[in-house]
Design a protein around this motif. Structure first.
Motif: not given
Ligand SMILES: [Zn+2]
Length: 486
Positions: A116-130, A234-242
């Motif tokens: 979950t985003m409770e662990e924003p630092a771990l939420a990103m997945k393989s292939g992210s440019l940190y 800031e670790g803010f996820p930028l996701i358009d789920f819809h």
């Protein structure tokens, strides 16, 4: 004198040119035969050779490649496997001695565990440019070998997972950087492997040298690039789920758009009676078309009878499920579709609102969904009275049912709902939020209203929705009711 300089310059050009035959050369960084010339900066016990595999476990620790050469433009390929909870970074363009606390060059993430985003630092997945461009959708699972490819050329970095490109970043001439990350720039240097947590295994790692890359022009405006980079730092996820493949938008165009903008997309088919996905068979056929794509797979549940059309196992193949409360049958048996003026019956505004709130409560308490979308949207005729009709009592009832059922509240970019006041009340109650466009045409926009609401309502990364792990999907916990009431 001038002539002498020209000779020197000419000689330098020849010397530089003599490096060119190295282009295309492949440097093996790890092939299973030994850890040398990698050197552990700290916690050497973190890195062990087991059989033909480099096992990185325990951590935190860093392994620096000390092979003598530096890399500027290159393609790096590695075969990797993670165990649950693993988080590692492939740093490149690093100075020696390497210091993970100093900002220099870039790092590519290796992490596959849903969280979950409770662990924003771990939420990103393989292939992210940190800290620059993040990927949140899962491409591989823990326990599976996969291929990571990183290509760096000029001012561009790209990553692939198992041959599918998941991320592109073009560094502008004057990139936005937070104070602590001023050194996050392309340069030249070595490669370092940093394990933060868990266990990661590597079978091979090789680098192919590329000719000097050109500086590509940005494909977005600089203000947008800065906005995205700041959010990523800031670790803010930028996701358009819809998002929907509507208005001629193809999945390839959507993916291209997503990677250009730095937004992750969740693409959803409409699923229900008289929709293209209407039973387990058509659902499976749809899944075949999106298998392996670098997106989230969402399900828009349509009408109220959708729960009778699918099996829980089929629904659980989607990363998440959402629905709205725009379609319902009223007390007089009329099917209301709130976005179509001819299909809405409002005899009395207050009564209509009470009925609508009751419908929202029934839907959200009985249907196994993750997100309430197009939330609080009213028929056109009522929208001018939105703030008055959404009384605190009505808002509180909607928030309560979402809270009780663990359902996230969408902030909808197209309809610009809910209002900031309602979002603030939802925050107060501890709801999670998702961003959604619900596009009707091929143009997906740039989540303008959602980004405004981050500022207006003070939203933080930890309050954002991410799809649940498989076992915690509402459809597997709640099941599908036989009949809906209310
Ligand atoms: Zn929709």
């Amino acid at each position: 004198m001038k002539r002498d300089w020209m000779v020197v310059v000419a000689a330098a050009v020849v010397l530089l040119g003599s490096c060119r035959p190295e282009v295309g050369k492949v440097e093996t960084l790890f092939d299973g035969t030994g850890i040398e010339p990698w050197r552990a900066e700290a916690a050497p016990g973190t890195f062990q050779l087991e059989g033909n595999e480099l096992v990185c476990s325990g951590g935190p620790g860093t392994l620096v490649w000390e092979g003598g050469r530096t890399f500027r433009d290159f393609v790096l390929e590695a075969e990797l496997k993670t165990e649950p909870g693993a988080f590692a970074l492939f740093h490149f363009h690093q100075a020696r001695p390497f210091d993970a606390r100093v900002s220099q060059g870039y790092a590519v993430v290796v992490a596959n565990t849903p969280c979950t985003m409770e662990e924003p630092a771990l939420a990103m997945k393989s292939g992210s440019l940190y800290g620059v461009r993040h990927v949140y959708f899962p491409m591989v699972r823990d326990g599976e070998w996969f291929r990571l490819k990183v290509r760096v050329s000029g001012n561009q970095a790209e990553t692939w997972i198992n041959g599918v490109r998941v991320m592109e970043y073009i560094q502008p001439a004057q990139p936005w950087r937070g104070e602590e990350n001023a050194g996050r720039l392309f340069s030249e240097g070595t490669v370092a492997l940093q394990l933060t947590s868990g266990t990661m295994r590597m079978k091979s790692c090789r680098v192919e040298l590329l000719p000097p890359g050109e500086a590509l022009p940005l494909r977005v405006d600089e203000a947008w690039d800065a906005t995205v980079t700041r959010m990523m730092e800031e670790g803010f996820p930028l996701i358009d789920f819809h998002t929907h493949l509507k208005g001629g938008l193809t999945i390839e165009q959507a993916i291209e758009n997503a990677q250009r903008l730095g937004i992750n997309y969740g693409i959803a088919p409409n699923c229900g009676l008289k929709f293209p996905v209407t039973n387990d068979v058509s659902l499976a056929a749809y899944m075949d078309t999106v298998a392996g794509k670098p997106i989230f797979r969402g399900m828009q549940a349509e009408g109220r009878e959708w729960i009778t059309l699918f099996s829980p196992g089929a629904v659980a193949r989607f990363d998440y499920v959402f629905t709205d409360a725009l379609t319902f049958t009223d007390a007089r048996g009329r099917r209301n579709r709130l976005w179509i003026p001819e299909e809405v019956w409002v005899e009395d505004k207050e009564q209509f609102m009470d009925q609508l709130v009751g419908k929202i409560e029934a839907i959200m308490s009985q249907e196994p969904v993750d997100i309430y979308v197009n939330p609080t949207l009213l028929p056109d005729a009522l929208m001018p009275d939105y703030d008055r009709l959404w009384t605190p009592e009505r808002v509180a009832r909607v928030i309560r049912v979402l809270k009780e059922n663990g359902i996230a509240l969408e902030i909808n970019a197209r309809y610009r709902v809910p209002s900031a006041a309602i979002i603030k009340a939802a925050r107060e109650a501890g709801l999670r939020f998702s961003f959604g466009t619900n596009n009707a045409a091929a143009d997906l926009g740039q989540l303008e209203y959602c980004l405004q609401m981050i500022d207006s309502c003070g939203l933080t990364p930890r309050e954002m929705f991410l799809p649940p792990v498989h076992e915690k999907k509402p459809v597997l916990i709640k099941g599908l009711p036989d009949k809906i009431t209310g």
